[in-house]
Write a protein that holds these residues in place. Structure first.
Motif, mmCIF file in Angstrom:
data_model
loop_
_atom_site.group_PDB
_atom_site.id
_atom_site.type_symbol
_atom_site.label_atom_id
_atom_site.label_comp_id
_atom_site.label_asym_id
_atom_site.label_seq_id
_atom_site.Cartn_x
_atom_site.Cartn_y
_atom_site.Cartn_z
ATOM 1 N N ARG A 1 0.870 -1.174 0.000
ATOM 2 C CA ARG A 1 0.000 0.000 0.000
ATOM 3 C C ARG A 1 0.909 1.225 0.000
ATOM 4 N NH1 ARG A 1 -3.408 -1.477 5.208
ATOM 5 N NH2 ARG A 1 -1.498 -2.654 5.632
ATOM 6 N N THR A 2 0.806 2.034 -0.991
ATOM 7 C CA THR A 2 1.688 3.188 -1.159
ATOM 8 C C THR A 2 0.944 4.485 -0.842
ATOM 9 O OG1 THR A 2 1.152 3.320 -3.502
ATOM 10 C CG2 THR A 2 3.077 2.003 -2.886
ATOM 11 N N GLU A 3 1.720 5.577 -0.782
ATOM 12 C CA GLU A 3 1.193 6.899 -0.440
ATOM 13 C C GLU A 3 0.350 6.827 0.836
ATOM 14 O OE1 GLU A 3 -0.739 8.719 -3.737
ATOM 15 O OE2 GLU A 3 1.044 8.678 -4.995
ATOM 16 N N PHE A 4 0.906 6.146 1.810
ATOM 17 C CA PHE A 4 0.250 5.945 3.093
ATOM 18 C C PHE A 4 0.797 6.986 4.057
ATOM 19 C CE2 PHE A 4 -1.554 3.918 6.676
ATOM 20 C CZ PHE A 4 -2.428 2.937 6.238
ATOM 21 N N GLY A 5 -0.030 7.955 4.442
ATOM 22 C CA GLY A 5 0.450 9.027 5.316
ATOM 23 C C GLY A 5 1.536 9.839 4.653
ATOM 24 N N GLY A 6 1.295 10.270 3.452
ATOM 25 C CA GLY A 6 2.315 10.942 2.650
ATOM 26 C C GLY A 6 2.833 9.981 1.611
ATOM 27 N N TYR A 7 4.145 9.679 1.667
ATOM 28 C CA TYR A 7 4.729 8.712 0.738
ATOM 29 C C TYR A 7 5.137 7.432 1.461
ATOM 30 C CZ TYR A 7 4.713 12.262 -2.867
ATOM 31 O OH TYR A 7 4.303 13.190 -3.784
ATOM 32 N N GLY A 8 4.438 7.119 2.532
ATOM 33 C CA GLY A 8 4.730 5.891 3.257
ATOM 34 C C GLY A 8 4.326 4.654 2.480
ATOM 35 N N VAL A 9 4.983 3.546 2.796
ATOM 36 C CA VAL A 9 4.720 2.251 2.159
ATOM 37 C C VAL A 9 4.480 1.231 3.263
ATOM 38 C CG1 VAL A 9 5.581 0.463 0.606
ATOM 39 C CG2 VAL A 9 6.193 2.863 0.212
ATOM 40 N N VAL A 10 3.431 0.425 3.108
ATOM 41 C CA VAL A 10 3.075 -0.577 4.108
ATOM 42 C C VAL A 10 2.854 -1.909 3.415
ATOM 43 C CG1 VAL A 10 1.435 -1.240 5.908
ATOM 44 C CG2 VAL A 10 1.990 1.173 5.560
ATOM 45 N N ALA A 11 3.380 -2.970 4.019
ATOM 46 C CA ALA A 11 3.197 -4.329 3.484
ATOM 47 C C ALA A 11 3.125 -5.304 4.640
ATOM 48 C CB ALA A 11 4.323 -4.699 2.530
ATOM 49 N N ASP A 12 2.343 -6.363 4.471
ATOM 50 C CA ASP A 12 2.198 -7.399 5.489
ATOM 51 C C ASP A 12 2.815 -8.705 5.013
ATOM 52 O OD1 ASP A 12 0.889 -5.657 7.119
ATOM 53 O OD2 ASP A 12 -1.127 -6.465 6.763
ATOM 54 N N ILE A 13 3.567 -9.331 5.911
ATOM 55 C CA ILE A 13 4.074 -10.685 5.663
ATOM 56 C C ILE A 13 3.246 -11.615 6.546
ATOM 57 C CG2 ILE A 13 6.074 -12.206 5.735
ATOM 58 C CD1 ILE A 13 7.860 -9.738 5.593
ATOM 59 N N VAL A 14 2.373 -12.398 5.937
ATOM 60 C CA VAL A 14 1.452 -13.253 6.671
ATOM 61 C C VAL A 14 2.057 -14.640 6.789
ATOM 62 C CG1 VAL A 14 -0.881 -14.177 6.789
ATOM 63 C CG2 VAL A 14 -0.479 -11.910 5.779
ATOM 64 N N GLY A 15 2.225 -15.092 8.026
ATOM 65 C CA GLY A 15 2.792 -16.418 8.249
ATOM 66 C C GLY A 15 1.793 -17.523 7.961
ATOM 67 N N ASP A 16 2.281 -18.755 7.954
ATOM 68 C CA ASP A 16 1.418 -19.897 7.689
ATOM 69 C C ASP A 16 0.451 -20.150 8.833
ATOM 70 O OD1 ASP A 16 2.684 -20.139 5.304
ATOM 71 O OD2 ASP A 16 3.846 -21.936 5.831
ATOM 72 N N ALA A 17 0.821 -19.730 10.036
ATOM 73 C CA ALA A 17 -0.056 -19.921 11.197
ATOM 74 C C ALA A 17 -0.661 -18.585 11.599
ATOM 75 C CB ALA A 17 0.733 -20.515 12.366
#
Length: 568
Positions: free
Chosen positions: A55-71
């Protein structure tokens, strides 16, 4: 953590060259706060290459990503900042900034590279993750606005804990530093406008000089720190810019100043705006100027949660090895990571980025010659990855009291007692030296010469506890001679009243009282008394002599008791 089979150092080592390349690319093209377009684009491209949705342009030019584990499990966030500073670089490095007036003088290029490395390590270990790791690449940390913007857009939704780091060039690479409780100070901005009346520089009487007024304000503001704040409460008021006029022979009509205000205790921070406004306005009145103050609250005290700090320390020991973790010293430098800690528990720590030898002499953060030891990059990536992995596996933190700033505020006991011990209670030197627990008990304070008597009695009690009789101990108890001590004081009053009248007696009483209080607080008692059919046998005669405005001397003849006053 013994249950985790991953060799994080071994996994991070092959990433070293790539992390250095990313860091140098970002260093060559720095971008200021809320202008991190290219930096955000590079981050998003690399995360996408790892198979992560961004997800880009988050709170300005912030970038957010989730690493979802198997559990399934909790959500742990890792944060790095991306913006540069408006500083002209002077390092002369082959990858120095190519953008005039902008430089990564705080190492945010390294923070971004480390979190990208941690993302790669965590993706490789996705099958072992017992929850989700959220990667937060934040913009605008240097102006203390990026964290607030990202929080407002929901970056912490679902997050259970958050962790971050900052490089420290005065700490050798390979070392780390962390502490529970308060770590970094609050940050506020002040803007002061002083308005006068312009005139020719050679005819100052026809104008009102705002520069002279502004100079007086700058000097007077320091009294807010040195004379209105306890020396045990760190405070900094710094005026960083002054702008007035354009010609050498013209008195300008206005002067503008900006500055920063730092504090380490929330209650002290709350008092500062009123004090600054009072000084600014009253100094301006004295110089016939008008002044206005704009006080902008930016970030609060960064307070690490105790349990989170302990978990970070365990992760550091597991990755960096024993002896690589130091106790961090509090600093009044600010960090908007404190905004995250208002909402969720977590910990922020220092990562050494200085030379192996002589790191204490290295150029510090925000210096135009700041250089980062790139050997810290793989260690930083490994630490972020292992902290997130271990926290997902270990379960939630134990609950704790939340202080201002979202952390468990752990103030050492001596910090509190420094404010209360001397005014409220008195520790007699004899009790302080005694090894007996009963003799070390703090004794009630007695005013005036009666206090001297009580103190002397306590000394005798301490000496006789081992072999004195019950009768002696009762005779020499601290309260036993209070009435006799008052009698001494009444004798002194009477003697002075006969010689100097009522006013002289009052002045002497005040001098004795002030001097005794001072002596009690400092713990210095200069008395001697010998026993002659009881400790106070014989006839007392007080001879009071004034020696200066606040000095007195009382002498008892016959029993050998002498006390001398001191300047109060």
């Amino acid at each position: 953590m013994s249950a985790n089979p991953i060799d994080w150092n071994g996994a991070a080592a092959p990433l070293t060259d790539d992390l250095i390349a990313v860091r140098r690319q970002l260093h060559r093209f720095p971008e200021l706060s809320f202008e991190e377009r290219e930096t955000a684009r590079l981050v998003a491209q690399r995360l996408t290459a790892l198979g992560l949705a961004c997800r880009t342009e988050f709170g300005g030019y912030g970038v957010v990503a989730d690493i979802v584990g198997d559990a399934a499990g909790p959500v742990v966030a890792l944060r790095a900042d991306m913006d540069a500073l408006p500083i002209a670089e002077e390092t002369g490095l082959p990858f120095a900034s190519e953008r005039p007036g902008a430089m990564h003088a705080c190492g945010h290029d390294a923070h971004t590279a480390m979190l990208l490395g941690a993302a790669e390590l965590l993706v490789q270990a996705r099958s072992t993750l017992k929850g989700t790791v959220r990667l937060i690449f934040q913009s605008a940390e240097e102006i203390n606005e990026g964290a607030k913007a990202m929080i407002a857009e929901g970056v912490l939704e679902g997050v259970d804990e958050i962790y971050g780091l900052h490089n420290l060039p005065t700490l050798s690479a390979g070392l780390t530093s962390v502490r529970p409780g308060p770590l970094m100070g609050s940050v506020d901005r002040i803007e002061i406008l002083v308005e006068g009346k312009g005139a020719h520089g050679a005819i100052p009487d026809q104008g009102i000089d705002p520069i002279v007024c502004a100079s007086a304000i700058v000097m007077s503001l320091q009294s807010l720190v040195s004379r209105e704040t306890s020396p045990f409460d760190p405070v900094v008021v710094t005026i960083g810019s002054i702008h007035a006029g354009d010609a050498n022979n013209v008195i300008p009509s206005a002067c503008r100043m900006t500055g920063t205000v730092r504090a380490f205790a929330p209650e002290v921070r709350e008092r500062l705006p009123e004090g600054i406004e009072r000084i600014v306005n009253r100094i301006a009145d004295g110089y016939r100027c008008r002044a206005s103050l704009t006080y902008i609250r930016q970030t609060q005290v960064l307070v690490n949660h105790s349990e989170a700090a302990r978990k970070v320390g365990e992760a550091i020991d597991a990755v960096a090895g024993p002896g690589k973790r130091l106790e961090a010293a509090p600093t009044l430098a600010g960090e908007d990571f404190s905004e995250y800690l208002k909402h969720v528990p977590g910990c922020f720590f220092w990562l050494g980025s200085g030379p192996v030898e002589g790191a204490e002499r290295a150029y510090g953060l925000h210096h135009p010659r700041f250089e980062l030891n790139e050997a810290c990059l793989p260690l930083g990536a490994a630490l972020l990855a292992v902290i997130a992995s271990r926290r997902l596996a270990e379960g939630p933190l134990s609950s704790g009291a939340h202080a201002e700033g979202g952390g468990t505020l752990e103030v050492p006991d001596d910090r509190t007692h420094r404010h209360r011990l001397l005014p409220c209670e008195y520790v007699h030197p004899a009790a302080e030296r005694s090894e007996r627990p009963a003799a070390r008990a703090r004794l009630p304070r007695h005013d005036g010469l009666a206090g001297r008597v009580a103190g002397f009695s306590a000394q005798r009690v301490a000496r006789r506890n081992d072999h004195g009789s019950a009768r002696d101990r009762a005779r020499h108890s601290p309260g036993g001679h209070t009435r006799r001590g008052c009698r001494i004081l009444r004798c002194a009053h009477a003697a002075v009243h006969r010689r100097q009248g009522a006013q002289g007696a009052v002045r002497t009483h005040r001098a004795i009282r002030q001097d005794c209080l001072y002596r009690q607080a400092a713990g210095h008692i200069r008395t001697r008394c010998r026993r002659d059919r009881g400790p106070f046998a014989g006839t007392w005669r007080a001879d009071i002599q004034r020696i200066g405005p606040s000095v007195c001397r009382a002498r008892r003849h016959g029993a050998g008791f002498v006390r001398r006053g001191a300047d109060t």
